[in-house]
Design an enzyme around this catalytic site. Structure first.
Site, PDB file in Angstrom:
ATOM      1  N   GLU A   1      -0.802   7.222  -6.221  1.00 34.04           N
ATOM      2  CA  GLU A   1      -0.609   8.453  -5.457  1.00 34.04           C
ATOM      3  C   GLU A   1      -0.592   8.145  -3.964  1.00 34.04           C
ATOM      4  O   GLU A   1      -1.303   7.235  -3.512  1.00 34.04           O
ATOM      5  CB  GLU A   1      -1.766   9.433  -5.730  1.00 34.04           C
ATOM      6  CG  GLU A   1      -1.832   9.908  -7.153  1.00 34.04           C
ATOM      7  CD  GLU A   1      -2.935  10.945  -7.388  1.00 34.04           C
ATOM      8  OE1 GLU A   1      -2.929  11.551  -8.456  1.00 34.04           O
ATOM      9  OE2 GLU A   1      -3.789  11.125  -6.510  1.00 34.04           O
TER      10      GLU A   1
ATOM     11  N   LYS B   1      -1.657   8.115  -0.291  1.00 34.62           N
ATOM     12  CA  LYS B   1      -2.962   8.326   0.355  1.00 34.62           C
ATOM     13  C   LYS B   1      -2.711   8.914   1.728  1.00 34.62           C
ATOM     14  O   LYS B   1      -2.313   8.205   2.654  1.00 34.62           O
ATOM     15  CB  LYS B   1      -3.726   7.003   0.472  1.00 34.62           C
ATOM     16  CG  LYS B   1      -5.122   7.194   1.066  1.00 34.62           C
ATOM     17  CD  LYS B   1      -5.910   5.894   1.078  1.00 34.62           C
ATOM     18  CE  LYS B   1      -7.385   6.094   1.315  1.00 34.62           C
ATOM     19  NZ  LYS B   1      -7.767   6.850   2.481  1.00 34.62           N
TER      20      LYS B   1
ATOM     21  N   ARG C   1     -10.469  15.591   3.236  1.00 34.76           N
ATOM     22  CA  ARG C   1     -10.538  15.942   1.818  1.00 34.76           C
ATOM     23  C   ARG C   1     -11.093  17.351   1.663  1.00 34.76           C
ATOM     24  O   ARG C   1     -12.066  17.710   2.316  1.00 34.76           O
ATOM     25  CB  ARG C   1     -11.449  14.959   1.104  1.00 34.76           C
ATOM     26  CG  ARG C   1     -11.510  15.185  -0.406  1.00 34.76           C
ATOM     27  CD  ARG C   1     -11.923  13.900  -1.054  1.00 34.76           C
ATOM     28  NE  ARG C   1     -12.081  13.955  -2.469  1.00 34.76           N
ATOM     29  CZ  ARG C   1     -12.456  12.883  -3.171  1.00 34.76           C
ATOM     30  NH1 ARG C   1     -12.694  11.742  -2.545  1.00 34.76           N
ATOM     31  NH2 ARG C   1     -12.587  12.952  -4.464  1.00 34.76           N
TER      32      ARG C   1
ATOM     33  N   ARG D   1     -15.672  16.416   2.684  1.00 39.00           N
ATOM     34  CA  ARG D   1     -16.116  15.137   2.127  1.00 39.00           C
ATOM     35  C   ARG D   1     -17.632  14.991   2.224  1.00 39.00           C
ATOM     36  O   ARG D   1     -18.261  14.376   1.397  1.00 39.00           O
ATOM     37  CB  ARG D   1     -15.392  14.057   2.946  1.00 39.00           C
ATOM     38  CG  ARG D   1     -15.857  12.664   2.869  1.00 39.00           C
ATOM     39  CD  ARG D   1     -15.090  11.936   1.791  1.00 39.00           C
ATOM     40  NE  ARG D   1     -15.224  10.498   1.910  1.00 39.00           N
ATOM     41  CZ  ARG D   1     -16.371   9.845   1.785  1.00 39.00           C
ATOM     42  NH1 ARG D   1     -17.485  10.494   1.560  1.00 39.00           N
ATOM     43  NH2 ARG D   1     -16.399   8.533   1.903  1.00 39.00           N
TER      44      ARG D   1
ATOM     45  N   GLU E   1      -5.951  16.699  -0.226  1.00 36.51           N
ATOM     46  CA  GLU E   1      -6.098  16.222   1.140  1.00 36.51           C
ATOM     47  C   GLU E   1      -5.332  17.180   2.044  1.00 36.51           C
ATOM     48  O   GLU E   1      -4.145  17.452   1.800  1.00 36.51           O
ATOM     49  CB  GLU E   1      -5.525  14.796   1.238  1.00 36.51           C
ATOM     50  CG  GLU E   1      -5.831  14.079   2.521  1.00 36.51           C
ATOM     51  CD  GLU E   1      -7.208  13.398   2.552  1.00 36.51           C
ATOM     52  OE1 GLU E   1      -8.014  13.547   1.594  1.00 36.51           O
ATOM     53  OE2 GLU E   1      -7.481  12.720   3.553  1.00 36.51           O
TER      54      GLU E   1
ATOM     55  N   PHE F   1      -4.705  16.701  -5.583  1.00 36.82           N
ATOM     56  CA  PHE F   1      -4.722  15.546  -6.493  1.00 36.82           C
ATOM     57  C   PHE F   1      -5.753  15.636  -7.604  1.00 36.82           C
ATOM     58  O   PHE F   1      -5.822  14.741  -8.443  1.00 36.82           O
ATOM     59  CB  PHE F   1      -4.880  14.227  -5.717  1.00 36.82           C
ATOM     60  CG  PHE F   1      -6.071  14.151  -4.792  1.00 36.82           C
ATOM     61  CD1 PHE F   1      -7.340  13.967  -5.289  1.00 36.82           C
ATOM     62  CD2 PHE F   1      -5.892  14.241  -3.421  1.00 36.82           C
ATOM     63  CE1 PHE F   1      -8.433  13.874  -4.433  1.00 36.82           C
ATOM     64  CE2 PHE F   1      -6.975  14.155  -2.561  1.00 36.82           C
ATOM     65  CZ  PHE F   1      -8.258  13.973  -3.071  1.00 36.82           C
TER      66      PHE F   1
ATOM     67  N   ARG G   1     -18.403   5.638  -6.495  1.00 32.02           N
ATOM     68  CA  ARG G   1     -17.282   4.856  -5.976  1.00 32.02           C
ATOM     69  C   ARG G   1     -16.857   3.985  -7.144  1.00 32.02           C
ATOM     70  O   ARG G   1     -17.502   2.992  -7.448  1.00 32.02           O
ATOM     71  CB  ARG G   1     -17.723   4.019  -4.778  1.00 32.02           C
ATOM     72  CG  ARG G   1     -16.563   3.393  -4.032  1.00 32.02           C
ATOM     73  CD  ARG G   1     -17.018   2.684  -2.774  1.00 32.02           C
ATOM     74  NE  ARG G   1     -17.319   3.555  -1.656  1.00 32.02           N
ATOM     75  CZ  ARG G   1     -16.419   4.184  -0.900  1.00 32.02           C
ATOM     76  NH1 ARG G   1     -15.131   4.040  -1.168  1.00 32.02           N
ATOM     77  NH2 ARG G   1     -16.780   4.949   0.090  1.00 32.02           N
TER      78      ARG G   1
ATOM     79  N   LYS H   1      -7.975   1.894  -3.752  1.00 33.35           N
ATOM     80  CA  LYS H   1      -7.072   2.194  -2.636  1.00 33.35           C
ATOM     81  C   LYS H   1      -6.411   0.930  -2.104  1.00 33.35           C
ATOM     82  O   LYS H   1      -6.997  -0.152  -2.133  1.00 33.35           O
ATOM     83  CB  LYS H   1      -7.779   2.973  -1.530  1.00 33.35           C
ATOM     84  CG  LYS H   1      -9.006   2.341  -0.991  1.00 33.35           C
ATOM     85  CD  LYS H   1      -9.691   3.259   0.021  1.00 33.35           C
ATOM     86  CE  LYS H   1     -11.041   2.686   0.382  1.00 33.35           C
ATOM     87  NZ  LYS H   1     -11.752   3.441   1.384  1.00 33.35           N
TER      88      LYS H   1
HETATM   89  P1  ATP Z   1     -11.034   6.176   3.828  1.00 28.75           P
HETATM   90  O1  ATP Z   1     -11.947   5.779   4.937  1.00 28.75           O
HETATM   91  O2  ATP Z   1     -10.091   5.107   3.393  1.00 28.75           O
HETATM   92  O3  ATP Z   1     -10.402   7.519   4.021  1.00 28.75           O
HETATM   93  P2  ATP Z   1     -13.168   7.167   2.186  1.00 28.75           P
HETATM   94  O4  ATP Z   1     -14.390   6.300   2.251  1.00 28.75           O
HETATM   95  O5  ATP Z   1     -13.168   8.477   2.883  1.00 28.75           O
HETATM   96  O6  ATP Z   1     -11.908   6.293   2.550  1.00 28.75           O
HETATM   97  P3  ATP Z   1     -12.386   6.564  -0.426  1.00 28.75           P
HETATM   98  O7  ATP Z   1     -12.851   7.098  -1.702  1.00 28.75           O
HETATM   99  O8  ATP Z   1     -12.685   5.158  -0.164  1.00 28.75           O
HETATM  100  O9  ATP Z   1     -12.937   7.505   0.698  1.00 28.75           O
HETATM  101  O10 ATP Z   1     -10.815   6.779  -0.296  1.00 28.75           O
HETATM  102  C1  ATP Z   1     -10.301   7.933  -0.827  1.00 28.75           C
HETATM  103  C2  ATP Z   1     -10.148   8.983   0.263  1.00 28.75           C
HETATM  104  O11 ATP Z   1      -8.789   9.088   0.560  1.00 28.75           O
HETATM  105  C3  ATP Z   1     -10.581  10.330  -0.273  1.00 28.75           C
HETATM  106  O12 ATP Z   1     -11.901  10.662   0.087  1.00 28.75           O
HETATM  107  C4  ATP Z   1      -9.558  11.294   0.301  1.00 28.75           C
HETATM  108  O13 ATP Z   1     -10.059  11.910   1.460  1.00 28.75           O
HETATM  109  C5  ATP Z   1      -8.401  10.431   0.704  1.00 28.75           C
HETATM  110  N1  ATP Z   1      -7.186  10.625  -0.118  1.00 28.75           N
HETATM  111  C6  ATP Z   1      -5.954  10.790   0.352  1.00 28.75           C
HETATM  112  N2  ATP Z   1      -5.068  10.899  -0.630  1.00 28.75           N
HETATM  113  C7  ATP Z   1      -5.742  10.798  -1.793  1.00 28.75           C
HETATM  114  C8  ATP Z   1      -5.374  10.821  -3.172  1.00 28.75           C
HETATM  115  N3  ATP Z   1      -4.123  10.949  -3.549  1.00 28.75           N
HETATM  116  N4  ATP Z   1      -6.371  10.687  -4.074  1.00 28.75           N
HETATM  117  C9  ATP Z   1      -7.641  10.532  -3.715  1.00 28.75           C
HETATM  118  N5  ATP Z   1      -8.034  10.496  -2.433  1.00 28.75           N
HETATM  119  C10 ATP Z   1      -7.114  10.624  -1.473  1.00 28.75           C
END
Ligand code: ATP
Length: 583
Positions: A250, A252, A257, A272, A302, A342, A419, A425
């Site tokens: 998907e 990103k 979020r 978040r 998102e 998503f 996690r 990712k």
């Molecule tokens: P990052 O700092 O990379 O944004 P994070 O620590 O906030 O990461 P992770 O779970 O590592 O969170 O990465 C997923 C994050 O990416 C989610 O919290 C969300 O905000 C964002 N995101 C964007 N697109 C998507 C998607 N298609 N599915 C899930 N998460 C997504």
């Protein structure tokens, strides 16, 4: 329970930095509390009156107001209270000392119960409008005149938001398990209930009143956020296909979020960090109410800022302009958003979190009437490396950060609060030689010199160790700051200043200024190296050595992240190992 009993536990907690001892002290506290007091006790111990997601007002009194209160309650002159405060730097000690000095002269001390204090805090939080400052002070004076000097220490810290006993959610779950089931082994079941409801107080109360079996039956509740599932990271499409096999990749998007709860006409959005951000996004609320075709649902997506004319995605910084309390509709007009969905966790009484990805995605497709501004995120199901590579390139050229690749296997459930390797990712920056950005929390600083005089020259940054609930240092970051960043740092960080190194910070370096670990920043380095002066993963890979981020540069603030969401020690170890493999 008397408040004086509670603060004796606080004093014991303050006297130790050992997590096991803290767990025992808290278990003893929970054991002597009445079941119906537990909820309030837990929030008070975390320095709040309710979880952040309720959207209810927090106490938040300015230090100046509390000085005035202490002066009135103790009969000390205001100047005297200010002098003790500036000497100790702690409003709690200023309250305690002022009361001790004048105690003999005070009459009629009425013992305060925990509920008296809680109710007073609640009333203070709910005072608003004209004259509210003086009404808050009046209420607080009435509490402090009846409290012991030690009680005043903790009351004053709570109202200004500096009660920091270092008690994290996981420590509380351990202690609850110990207090009510005799061992911390049952924490898993409590954690599950907590992951589904984010409501520690309610979990504690159910456990105390009805036992572990009832806790095990916990369900998603509309209006209480589900703790969010997070992704692991890998650096190449090959590794991802090897790890996941069949998957759905998907886009990103780099925004904020949203976890959306629709309960009939009542729509709420959680961030978040599980804050209630509904009021900031009235446009999103309208989209949910017209585009979601069922009455009850929990969805995730998102939100990104977009250009109103071209629909083009704008930066994360643009979206952050929407995070404000005033002139909301005007901002919604100036900075429009789109929501890319998503996840679908719950629909009309059915908990979908135990269902596989494909089923959840199909349900999402079913219940949403898509528009340009409210639609499912682009996805591609594949098990081919070459297709994943092409899709990744497409994602980057469409202005996204990369992909979140999700398992489509039978067991690809939504793992609340984890996690998980079910989501991986892949970001553009992982492809270069440089290490991917990490999110670190500021724990200390060194004063600036020359052009940076008056601000900080470098910040001491730490990663999170969830096993021990500790923040361990990984680098000193002194570059990447713009002049604007430098100017904003004192204001941003001074509220977090601590007298000494906070108990949940592990550092061998002596910072000139210490901070409570609260402000999260994204930092990019060249690589992860072994380091004898940083405590991240100390002794894990080599004796007498920890891990450090080399040549770190500040990228941006991550106000959307809580300190516990920072890159973990374990992830830094993984990054170090992955990097050693490719060299
Ligand atoms: P990052 O700092 O990379 O944004 P994070 O620590 O906030 O990461 P992770 O779970 O590592 O969170 O990465 C997923 C994050 O990416 C989610 O919290 C969300 O905000 C964002 N995101 C964007 N697109 C998507 C998607 N298609 N599915 C899930 N998460 C997504």
């Amino acid at each position: 329970m008397l408040y004086s009993t509670l603060v004796e536990f606080y004093a014991r907690l303050e006297a130790t930095a050992k997590r096991l001892e803290m767990t025992d002290i808290l278990a003893e506290l929970f054991g002597v509390a009445e079941p119906d007091e537990l909820e309030h006790l837990i929030y008070l111990t975390q320095g709040k009156i309710h979880p952040d997601w309720t959207g209810e007002p927090e106490i938040g009194m300015a230090e100046k107001m509390v000085v005035e209160t202490i002066s009135r309650a103790s009969g000390q002159r205001k100047r005297r209270v200010e002098a003790i405060l500036s000497e100790s730097g702690d409003v709690g000690l200023a309250a305690e000392k002022s009361l001790l000095d004048k105690r003999q002269a005070m009459l009629g001390e009425k013992p305060l119960s925990v509920s008296d204090v809680y109710n007073a805090f609640d009333q203070i939080a709910n005072e608003s409008g004209k004259g509210s400052s003086s009404r808050k002070i009046d209420r607080l004076v009435r509490v402090i005149v009846n409290s012991s000097p030690l009680g005043a220490r903790y009351i004053a810290r709570t109202v200004v938001g500096t009660l920091r006993l270092g008690v994290g959610d996981m420590t509380i779950l351990d202690s609850l398990s110990l207090a009510f089931t005799g061992s911390s082994e049952n924490r898993g079941q409590l954690e599950r209930a907590y992951n589904l409801t984010s409501d520690l107080g309610a979990v504690a109360r159910t456990l105390a009143e009805e036992g572990l079996e009832s806790v095990a039956k916990a369900q998603i509740v509309l209006g209480k956020p589900v703790r969010m599932m997070l992704a692991q990271r890998l650096s190449t499409p090959e590794e991802i296909i090897e790890k996941l096999g069949a998957c759905s990749a998907e886009y990103k998007l780099d925004g904020e979020r949203f976890q959306i709860h629709k309960d009939g006409d009542s729509i709420q959005i959680f961030s978040r960090r599980l804050e209630n951000i509904t009021a900031m996004y009235p446009d999103a609320v309208r989209m949910v109410s017209t585009q979601v075709k069922v009455n009850h649902a929990v969805l995730e997506g998102e939100a990104v800022a977009i250009d109103a004319d071209s629909g083009e995605i704008k930066s994360f910084q643009t979206l952050m302009k929407r995070r404000r309390k005033h002139r909301i509709e005007e901002m919604a007009e100036r900075f429009p958003i789109a929501v890319f969905l998503f996840e679908c966790l719950y629909v009309d009484g059915d908990d979908l979190t135990p269902e596989p990805y494909t089923k959840r995605r199909a349900k999402l497709q079913d219940i949403v009437e898509e528009t340009e501004r409210f639609k499912l995120v682009r996805a591609l199901q594949t098990s081919e490396v070459s297709q994943l590579v092409d899709f990744f390139e497409e994602a980057i050229s469409d202005g996204t950060e990369g992909l979140v690749v999700k398992s489509t296997a039978e067991d690809s459930i939504y793992r609340a609060g984890a996690r998980s390797w079910l989501w991986v990712k892949l970001k553009a920056s992982y492809q270069s030689k440089m290490v991917e950005p990490v999110d670190l929390v500021a724990v200390g600083a060194f004063h600036g010199r020359g052009r940076r005089a008056g601000s900080y020259g470098a910040l001491l940054m730490a990663s999170y160790d969830p096993d021990e609930d500790m923040f361990r240092t990984v680098c000193k970051v002194g570059s990447g700051f713009t002049d604007e960043d430098l100017l904003s740092f004192p204001e941003l960080l001074d509220g977090e200043r601590a007298e000494d190194k906070p108990r949940n910070v592990d550092s061998m370096l002596e910072a000139e200024v210490w901070f409570e670990p609260n402000v999260v920043m994204e930092v990019l380095g060249d690589e992860i190296t072994l380091s004898p002066i940083h405590t991240c993963a100390f002794g894990r890979l080599r004796e007498e050595s920890g891990l450090a981020v080399r040549f770190p540069r500040f990228l941006r603030l991550r106000e959307d992240k809580a300190p516990e969401d920072t890159t973990t020690v374990e992830e830094i170890v993984d990054m170090y190992r992955a990097q050693s493999r490719t060299q």
